[in-house]
Motif scaffolding. Structure first.
Motif, mmCIF file in Angstrom:
data_model
loop_
_atom_site.group_PDB
_atom_site.id
_atom_site.type_symbol
_atom_site.label_atom_id
_atom_site.label_comp_id
_atom_site.label_asym_id
_atom_site.label_seq_id
_atom_site.Cartn_x
_atom_site.Cartn_y
_atom_site.Cartn_z
ATOM 1 N N ASN A 1 0.833 -1.202 0.000
ATOM 2 C CA ASN A 1 0.000 0.000 0.000
ATOM 3 C C ASN A 1 0.872 1.259 0.000
ATOM 4 O OD1 ASN A 1 -2.374 1.552 0.114
ATOM 5 N ND2 ASN A 1 -2.316 1.617 2.350
ATOM 6 N N SER B 1 1.392 4.120 -3.004
ATOM 7 C CA SER B 1 1.129 5.517 -2.686
ATOM 8 C C SER B 1 2.302 6.421 -3.018
ATOM 9 C CB SER B 1 0.773 5.659 -1.208
ATOM 10 O OG SER B 1 0.573 7.013 -0.858
ATOM 11 N N THR B 2 3.526 5.934 -2.796
ATOM 12 C CA THR B 2 4.711 6.782 -2.937
ATOM 13 C C THR B 2 5.590 6.448 -4.132
ATOM 14 O OG1 THR B 2 6.084 5.343 -1.556
ATOM 15 C CG2 THR B 2 4.807 7.061 -0.435
ATOM 16 N N GLY C 1 -1.887 14.995 -4.981
ATOM 17 C CA GLY C 1 -2.022 13.866 -4.062
ATOM 18 C C GLY C 1 -1.707 14.203 -2.616
#
Length: 274
Positions: free
Chosen positions: A11, A15-16, A117
């Protein structure tokens, strides 16, 4: 020590964009706190960015995008240090995502300050510097508006162009792409004669005169002959006057009139890496 699951690591990676091991280390350091782990990765990016601030970032991806009604476009370069990174699928996707966001902003400064984001674009670039390990920055940022705007990205994302047409006509999309391809291939210095800086014209005239003197031409003839050479310079170096690359029997201006008699090229933007 917090029990970090593979799902949590995955996850954070999604995300990164950071590597699996970096994500796991960040989550361990953050004792499983996702937001804290993200912050740890961003701080790592700041450290890497500081260490690589003096590096050259001449590779990357040049991306051109237009809005839904083809009335404006933007072309940017997302720069990095190596061709290997520049060709990476995730890097090109990031460049494309950033270009689509850039459509909404008038200039590079407001774009870099915009939210991407949950962090600014500028912060995202620092984050990705930590993730990738190379200096990452937005280089070129050019916008174009027109009655119809088309785009072209050269294979390998090394060159990207925008072209504006005077009207949205049948066949205009293909015409705009063809002219954008011309601009990518032939690298014109201006749209037409009026767009060429006076200092460039003066320099070309002096070069022409020096060549003519070397050939033994009389001084009284130099001005007239030099004017002819300048006309050739405009033909070779201004977009609408160049020979159309798909049919050398006509100029670019003549080509667009085969699509529609009243159609003209109103502007272009071209960016290239390096």
């Amino acid at each position: 020590m917090a029990n970090i699951t593979a799902a949590e690591v995955n996850n954070l990676r999604k995300s990164t964009g950071a590597g699996m091991m970096d994500c796991k280390k960040a989550l361990v350091e953050a004792e499983g706190d996702f937001d804290k782990a993200v912050e740890i990765l961003r701080k790592k990016g700041q450290k890497v960015a500081a260490n690589r601030s003096d590096r050259e970032s001449t590779e990357g991806a040049a991306i051109a995008v237009v809005n839904a009604d083809n009335t404006q476009g933007v072309v940017i370069t997302l720069n990095c240090e190596t061709d290997f990174v520049g060709k990476n699928e995730s890097f090109v996707k990031l460049a494309t995502d950033l270009a689509n966001q850039a459509l909404n902003y008038a200039d590079k400064e407001s774009f870099l300050a915009s939210d991407f984001g949950g962090i600014t674009v500028a912060e995202k670039l620092i984050e990705q510097t930590g993730v990738i390990g190379e200096k990452i920055e937005v280089g070129s940022f050019e916008k174009l508006e027109g009655a119809f705007v088309g785009s072209y990205i050269h294979a390998g994302n090394k060159i990207a162009t925008l072209v504006g047409l005077s009207a949205n006509v049948d066949g205009g999309s293909e015409a705009a792409r063809n002219v954008a391809m011309q601009a990518a291939a032939m690298n014109p210095i201006a749209l037409n004669e009026d767009g060429v800086d006076a200092s460039i014209i003066e320099k070309e005239i002096e070069i022409a005169k020096d060549q003519l003197r070397a050939e033994g031409k009389p001084e009284a003839m130099l001005d007239n002959i030099a004017k002819g050479k300048i006309k050739r310079f405009f033909k070779d170096n201004t977009l609408v006057n160049q020979d159309y690359i798909k049919d050398g029997s006509m100029s670019v201006a003549s080509y667009v009139k085969t699509v529609d008699g009243g159609l003209t090229v109103t502007g272009f933007k071209r960016v290239a890496l390096g």
